[in-house]
Design a protein around this motif. Structure first.
Motif, mmCIF file in Angstrom:
data_model
loop_
_atom_site.group_PDB
_atom_site.id
_atom_site.type_symbol
_atom_site.label_atom_id
_atom_site.label_comp_id
_atom_site.label_asym_id
_atom_site.label_seq_id
_atom_site.Cartn_x
_atom_site.Cartn_y
_atom_site.Cartn_z
ATOM 1 N N ILE A 1 35.840 48.152 36.326
ATOM 2 C CA ILE A 1 35.690 46.787 36.851
ATOM 3 C C ILE A 1 36.358 45.756 35.951
ATOM 4 C CG2 ILE A 1 34.050 44.999 37.546
ATOM 5 C CD1 ILE A 1 33.816 47.432 39.318
ATOM 6 N N ILE A 2 37.204 44.905 36.555
ATOM 7 C CA ILE A 2 37.785 43.779 35.836
ATOM 8 C C ILE A 2 37.421 42.484 36.544
ATOM 9 C CG2 ILE A 2 39.729 44.982 34.787
ATOM 10 C CD1 ILE A 2 41.478 43.757 37.081
ATOM 11 N N GLU A 3 37.555 41.398 35.802
ATOM 12 C CA GLU A 3 37.346 40.050 36.321
ATOM 13 C C GLU A 3 38.644 39.269 36.126
ATOM 14 O OE1 GLU A 3 34.819 36.040 35.048
ATOM 15 O OE2 GLU A 3 34.233 37.988 34.233
ATOM 16 N N GLY A 4 39.040 38.475 37.120
ATOM 17 C CA GLY A 4 40.153 37.543 36.947
ATOM 18 C C GLY A 4 39.722 36.495 35.942
ATOM 19 N N TYR A 5 40.344 36.503 34.744
ATOM 20 C CA TYR A 5 39.795 35.739 33.622
ATOM 21 C C TYR A 5 40.568 34.473 33.270
ATOM 22 C CZ TYR A 5 37.637 35.003 29.051
ATOM 23 O OH TYR A 5 36.976 34.480 27.973
ATOM 24 N N ASP A 6 41.852 34.428 33.520
ATOM 25 C CA ASP A 6 42.618 33.236 33.171
ATOM 26 C C ASP A 6 43.677 32.975 34.222
ATOM 27 O OD1 ASP A 6 43.707 31.079 31.648
ATOM 28 O OD2 ASP A 6 45.271 32.429 30.968
ATOM 29 N N PRO A 7 43.496 31.945 34.979
ATOM 30 C CA PRO A 7 42.378 31.016 34.924
ATOM 31 C C PRO A 7 41.106 31.675 35.460
ATOM 32 C CG PRO A 7 43.745 30.511 36.815
ATOM 33 C CD PRO A 7 44.440 31.613 36.039
ATOM 34 N N PRO A 8 39.931 31.106 35.184
ATOM 35 C CA PRO A 8 38.717 31.686 35.772
ATOM 36 C C PRO A 8 38.860 31.675 37.290
ATOM 37 C CG PRO A 8 38.156 30.005 34.167
ATOM 38 C CD PRO A 8 39.643 29.940 34.366
ATOM 39 N N GLU A 9 38.797 32.853 37.873
ATOM 40 C CA GLU A 9 39.096 32.966 39.296
ATOM 41 C C GLU A 9 37.893 33.326 40.158
ATOM 42 O OE1 GLU A 9 43.142 34.681 40.010
ATOM 43 O OE2 GLU A 9 42.996 35.060 37.853
ATOM 44 N N GLY A 10 36.827 33.815 39.547
ATOM 45 C CA GLY A 10 35.626 34.097 40.317
ATOM 46 C C GLY A 10 35.677 35.363 41.149
ATOM 47 N N TRP A 11 36.604 36.265 40.833
ATOM 48 C CA TRP A 11 36.654 37.522 41.577
ATOM 49 C C TRP A 11 36.631 38.705 40.619
ATOM 50 C CZ3 TRP A 11 40.668 40.530 40.077
ATOM 51 C CH2 TRP A 11 41.824 39.919 39.601
ATOM 52 N N GLY A 12 36.221 39.830 41.155
ATOM 53 C CA GLY A 12 36.248 41.089 40.428
ATOM 54 C C GLY A 12 37.044 42.104 41.220
ATOM 55 N N TRP A 13 37.451 43.181 40.554
ATOM 56 C CA TRP A 13 38.230 44.244 41.185
ATOM 57 C C TRP A 13 37.773 45.579 40.633
ATOM 58 C CZ3 TRP A 13 41.495 45.388 44.979
ATOM 59 C CH2 TRP A 13 42.289 46.518 44.884
ATOM 60 N N CYS A 14 37.620 46.546 41.518
ATOM 61 C CA CYS A 14 37.316 47.913 41.102
ATOM 62 C C CYS A 14 38.589 48.736 41.236
ATOM 63 C CB CYS A 14 36.209 48.516 41.959
ATOM 64 S SG CYS A 14 35.856 50.244 41.517
ATOM 65 N N TYR A 15 39.097 49.228 40.115
ATOM 66 C CA TYR A 15 40.296 50.060 40.137
ATOM 67 C C TYR A 15 40.083 51.351 40.925
ATOM 68 C CZ TYR A 15 42.763 47.436 36.452
ATOM 69 O OH TYR A 15 43.423 46.481 35.731
ATOM 70 N N VAL A 16 38.909 51.942 40.806
ATOM 71 C CA VAL A 16 38.652 53.236 41.436
ATOM 72 C C VAL A 16 38.614 53.118 42.957
ATOM 73 C CG1 VAL A 16 36.998 55.138 41.639
ATOM 74 C CG2 VAL A 16 37.412 54.065 39.405
ATOM 75 N N ASP A 17 37.839 52.161 43.459
ATOM 76 C CA ASP A 17 37.659 52.035 44.902
ATOM 77 C C ASP A 17 38.619 51.041 45.551
ATOM 78 O OD1 ASP A 17 35.407 53.888 45.254
ATOM 79 O OD2 ASP A 17 34.409 52.471 43.918
ATOM 80 N N GLU A 18 39.412 50.354 44.720
ATOM 81 C CA GLU A 18 40.405 49.383 45.196
ATOM 82 C C GLU A 18 39.790 48.347 46.134
ATOM 83 O OE1 GLU A 18 43.759 51.632 46.695
ATOM 84 O OE2 GLU A 18 44.370 52.144 44.662
ATOM 85 N N VAL A 19 38.702 47.750 45.654
ATOM 86 C CA VAL A 19 38.041 46.673 46.401
ATOM 87 C C VAL A 19 37.843 45.476 45.482
ATOM 88 C CG1 VAL A 19 36.847 48.209 48.011
ATOM 89 C CG2 VAL A 19 35.703 47.529 45.911
#
Length: 102
Positions: free
Chosen positions: A65-83
């Motif tokens: 799991i990653i978070e869009g960090y710069d700029p703060p974007e308010g979304w996350g992404w799962c590399y495994v499930d691609e969601v």
């Protein structure tokens, strides 16, 4: 509401490992946007950056799991499930200003 993927429960409140892409700061490289690992706090650069350190971190650690960090974007992404999913209510604050390289 159901979790967007099986890894969603693994999200942690983390402290960022650096004030920019950890590896790019060490090598003097640049990035486009930052991604924050929500398992350990590693800060890496996005796939539009020359070195793609966030994705390399995922391949090295399997932290999904990653978070869009710069700029703060308010979304996350799962590399495994691609969601992607909404993290606006769990965004990681910047402890200091983020340096810009683009």
């Amino acid at each position: 509401m159901a979790d967007p993927c099986p890894h969603f429960h693994a999200i942690e409140d983390v402290s960022p490992s650096a004030d920019g892409c950890e590896e790019c700061l060490k090598t003097g490289s640049w990035w486009v946007h930052l991604r924050l690992c929500r398992i350990c706090g590693h800060v890496g650069c996005c796939d539009q950056s020359p070195n793609r350190h966030a994705t390399k971190h995922f391949h090295a650690t399997a932290h999904p799991i990653i978070e869009g960090y710069d700029p703060p974007e308010g979304w996350g992404w799962c590399y495994v499930d691609e969601v992607d999913f909404d993290l606006r209510d769990r965004m990681t604050p910047h402890p200091r200003p983020i340096p810009r390289f683009v």
